[in-house]
Scaffold this motif. Structure first.
Motif, PDB file in Angstrom:
ATOM      1  N   ARG A  68      -0.141   4.439  14.697  1.00 40.23           N
ATOM      2  CA  ARG A  68       1.178   3.989  14.229  1.00 40.23           C
ATOM      3  C   ARG A  68       1.055   2.809  13.274  1.00 40.23           C
ATOM      4  NH1 ARG A  68       4.993   2.729  18.977  1.00 40.23           N
ATOM      5  NH2 ARG A  68       6.236   1.980  17.256  1.00 40.23           N
ATOM      6  N   ASP A 125       2.576   2.872   4.660  1.00 39.98           N
ATOM      7  CA  ASP A 125       3.940   2.925   4.135  1.00 39.98           C
ATOM      8  C   ASP A 125       4.292   1.642   3.385  1.00 39.98           C
ATOM      9  OD1 ASP A 125       4.232   5.430   5.205  1.00 39.98           O
ATOM     10  OD2 ASP A 125       5.407   4.767   6.938  1.00 39.98           O
ATOM     11  N   ARG A 126       3.885   0.504   3.965  1.00 41.89           N
ATOM     12  CA  ARG A 126       4.150  -0.780   3.316  1.00 41.89           C
ATOM     13  C   ARG A 126       3.440  -0.870   1.977  1.00 41.89           C
ATOM     14  NH1 ARG A 126       2.714  -5.156   7.467  1.00 41.89           N
ATOM     15  NH2 ARG A 126       3.588  -3.903   9.100  1.00 41.89           N
ATOM     16  N   ALA A 174      -0.259   3.862   9.887  1.00 47.28           N
ATOM     17  CA  ALA A 174       0.792   4.545   9.133  1.00 47.28           C
ATOM     18  C   ALA A 174       1.787   3.533   8.565  1.00 47.28           C
ATOM     19  CB  ALA A 174       1.507   5.558  10.027  1.00 47.28           C
ATOM     20  N   GLN A 175       2.139   2.514   9.361  1.00 49.90           N
ATOM     21  CA  GLN A 175       3.050   1.482   8.879  1.00 49.90           C
ATOM     22  C   GLN A 175       2.435   0.711   7.716  1.00 49.90           C
ATOM     23  OE1 GLN A 175       4.065  -1.028  12.163  1.00 49.90           O
ATOM     24  NE2 GLN A 175       5.378   0.504  13.139  1.00 49.90           N
ATOM     25  N   SER A 179       2.482   1.592   0.086  1.00 55.08           N
ATOM     26  CA  SER A 179       3.101   2.536  -0.837  1.00 55.08           C
ATOM     27  C   SER A 179       4.412   1.971  -1.387  1.00 55.08           C
ATOM     28  CB  SER A 179       3.356   3.865  -0.128  1.00 55.08           C
ATOM     29  OG  SER A 179       4.038   4.747  -0.959  1.00 55.08           O
ATOM     30  N   ALA A 180       5.209   1.364  -0.514  1.00 58.90           N
ATOM     31  CA  ALA A 180       6.475   0.773  -0.954  1.00 58.90           C
ATOM     32  C   ALA A 180       6.222  -0.378  -1.920  1.00 58.90           C
ATOM     33  CB  ALA A 180       7.280   0.295   0.249  1.00 58.90           C
ATOM     34  N   GLN A 235       5.231   1.084  -5.238  1.00 58.99           N
ATOM     35  CA  GLN A 235       6.414   1.643  -5.891  1.00 58.99           C
ATOM     36  C   GLN A 235       7.282   0.535  -6.474  1.00 58.99           C
ATOM     37  OE1 GLN A 235       7.064   4.790  -6.401  1.00 58.99           O
ATOM     38  NE2 GLN A 235       9.039   4.478  -7.340  1.00 58.99           N
TER      39      GLN A 235
END
Length: 110
Positions: A56, A63-64, A59-60, A66-67, A70
């Motif tokens: 988990r 995601d962070r 994955a977090q 990737s954000a 972006q």
């Protein structure tokens, strides 16, 4: 703890919520070493919880990242200073064929 809710991954690994990726990895490895089936007193339930918590958190973190990527790319293009650049890698010049023909033995002229 709520039934059906997975435990907090930071608590399972014994970390603060602002832990870095390196700290998360170190805590994960330490916890796996402690509850691994080859350890003197293995704890299979804790091992499953540690594996799930690490999954988990990774994955977090992904995601962070990737954000953040972006957000940076949107900021760059919104400023109007994003210039596409084409990079050409030069290939080295071909080396001449260095093979040599048969070597002849010349007797010592002494």
């Amino acid at each position: 703890m709520n039934i059906g809710q997975p435990p907090d991954p930071y608590t399972v690994l014994g970390l603060d919520p602002d832990a870095t990726a390196a700290e998360i990895t170190a805590a994960y490895r330490r916890a796996v070493r402690d509850c691994h089936p080859d350890a003197p007193h293995p704890d299979r339930d804790r091992l499953a919880a540690v594996l799930a918590a690490y999954r988990r958190l990774r994955a977090q973190l992904a995601d962070r990242a990737s954000a953040e990527h972006q957000r940076r790319s949107e900021t760059r293009s919104a400023d109007g200073c994003s210039i596409p650049v084409r990079v050409r890698l030069r290939t080295p010049a071909p080396t001449p064929d260095l093979r040599v023909g048969p070597v002849r033995h010349h007797p010592d002229p002494r």
